[in-house]
Design an enzyme around this catalytic site. Structure first.
Site, PDB file in Angstrom:
ATOM      1  N   ALA A  65       1.718  11.718   5.698  1.00  0.00           N
ATOM      2  CA  ALA A  65       2.089  11.615   7.112  1.00  0.00           C
ATOM      3  C   ALA A  65       1.035  10.829   7.884  1.00  0.00           C
ATOM      4  O   ALA A  65       1.352  10.125   8.848  1.00  0.00           O
ATOM      5  CB  ALA A  65       2.255  13.010   7.706  1.00  0.00           C
ATOM      6  N   CYS A  72      -0.988   3.427  -3.362  1.00  0.00           N
ATOM      7  CA  CYS A  72       0.018   2.640  -4.090  1.00  0.00           C
ATOM      8  C   CYS A  72       0.148   3.115  -5.539  1.00  0.00           C
ATOM      9  O   CYS A  72      -0.802   3.639  -6.133  1.00  0.00           O
ATOM     10  CB  CYS A  72      -0.389   1.175  -4.111  1.00  0.00           C
ATOM     11  SG  CYS A  72      -0.345   0.351  -2.527  1.00  0.00           S
ATOM     12  N   GLU A  74       0.291   1.352  -8.304  1.00  0.00           N
ATOM     13  CA  GLU A  74      -0.595   0.676  -9.265  1.00  0.00           C
ATOM     14  C   GLU A  74      -1.941   1.376  -9.324  1.00  0.00           C
ATOM     15  O   GLU A  74      -2.524   1.577 -10.396  1.00  0.00           O
ATOM     16  CB  GLU A  74      -0.816  -0.793  -8.858  1.00  0.00           C
ATOM     17  CG  GLU A  74       0.434  -1.644  -8.852  1.00  0.00           C
ATOM     18  CD  GLU A  74       1.140  -1.656  -7.505  1.00  0.00           C
ATOM     19  OE1 GLU A  74       1.194  -0.595  -6.847  1.00  0.00           O
ATOM     20  OE2 GLU A  74       1.633  -2.720  -7.116  1.00  0.00           O
TER      21      GLU A  74
HETATM   22  N1  THU Z   1       3.243   0.155  -2.360  1.00  0.00           N
HETATM   23  C1  THU Z   1       2.874   0.318  -3.659  1.00  0.00           C
HETATM   24  O1  THU Z   1       2.992   1.406  -4.224  1.00  0.00           O
HETATM   25  N2  THU Z   1       2.363  -0.747  -4.322  1.00  0.00           N
HETATM   26  C2  THU Z   1       2.166  -1.978  -3.760  1.00  0.00           C
HETATM   27  O2  THU Z   1       1.532  -2.825  -4.367  1.00  0.00           O
HETATM   28  C3  THU Z   1       2.756  -2.270  -2.454  1.00  0.00           C
HETATM   29  C4  THU Z   1       3.138  -1.090  -1.633  1.00  0.00           C
HETATM   30  C5  THU Z   1       3.747   1.321  -1.639  1.00  0.00           C
HETATM   31  C6  THU Z   1       2.835   1.803  -0.551  1.00  0.00           C
HETATM   32  C7  THU Z   1       3.798   2.545   0.339  1.00  0.00           C
HETATM   33  O3  THU Z   1       3.958   3.863  -0.150  1.00  0.00           O
HETATM   34  C8  THU Z   1       5.102   1.802   0.165  1.00  0.00           C
HETATM   35  O4  THU Z   1       4.962   1.019  -1.007  1.00  0.00           O
HETATM   36  C9  THU Z   1       5.466   0.897   1.331  1.00  0.00           C
HETATM   37  O5  THU Z   1       4.418   0.061   1.645  1.00  0.00           O
END
Ligand code: THU
Length: 159
Positions: A65, A72, A74
């Site tokens: 939140a 992310c 990765e």
């Molecule tokens: N996100 C990832 O998991 N990897 C990336 O390389 C780009 C963005 C996720 C972060 C967030 O939870 C969602 O995607 C939207 O940005």
């Protein structure tokens, strides 16, 4: 003044053209994406990392939140691999993203994840095979520098 032109080598495959090992890693990334915790963006990202010992570690984006507190897919996968198997080099990573249960056109890692991919290569002492798995096409790269030219690395840090 001089101009520098940079080239990036990306091979673009259809799913049918992938090796069985690549398909397996892609499928693990899809399965990871289904487990993402993404109630805010509804953008479900999955990453699967293959280690030199054959183990595949999965990760998905974990949101919060308080938005910047999330992470992310990765980085979740690579940090988990580094934490559980600190001495085992990473060999390959597949990344994909789902919206409404369907794979998006291309899952391109954000800048921060590109930097972490680079560090993982440095830690492993070798390049990573990177698979960016879209709905129709899979971008395959032989190393993180294809995604992050002119990168920051430890070589500029003082001893
Ligand atoms: N996100 C990832 O998991 N990897 C990336 O390389 C780009 C963005 C996720 C972060 C967030 O939870 C969602 O995607 C939207 O940005």
């Amino acid at each position: 003044m001089k101009e520098i032109k940079l080239e990036t080598a990306i091979r673009v495959y259809t799913k049918e053209e992938l090796t069985q090992q690549q398909v397996e890693l892609m499928n693990e990334a899809i399965s990871a994406a289904k487990d993402a915790y993404a109630p805010y963006s509804k953008f479900y990202v999955g990453a699967a990392v293959r280690l030199e010992n054959g183990v595949v570690v999965k990760g998905s984006n974990q949101e919060n939140a308080a938005y910047p507190s999330g992470l992310c897919a990765e980085r979740v996968a690579l940090f988990y691999a580094g934490a559980i198997y600190p001495d085992v080099p990473v060999k390959a990573i597949a990344v994909t993203a789902l919206v409404g249960g369907k794979q998006v056109g291309l899952a391109a890692p954000c800048g921060g994840c590109r930097q972490v991919l680079l560090e993982s290569e440095m830690r492993a002492g070798a390049n990573l095979e990177i698979l960016l798995c879209g709905a129709e096409e899979i971008y395959v790269m032989d190393g993180a520098s294809s995604l992050l030219p002119i990168s920051f690395d430890a070589s500029v840090l003082p001893d």
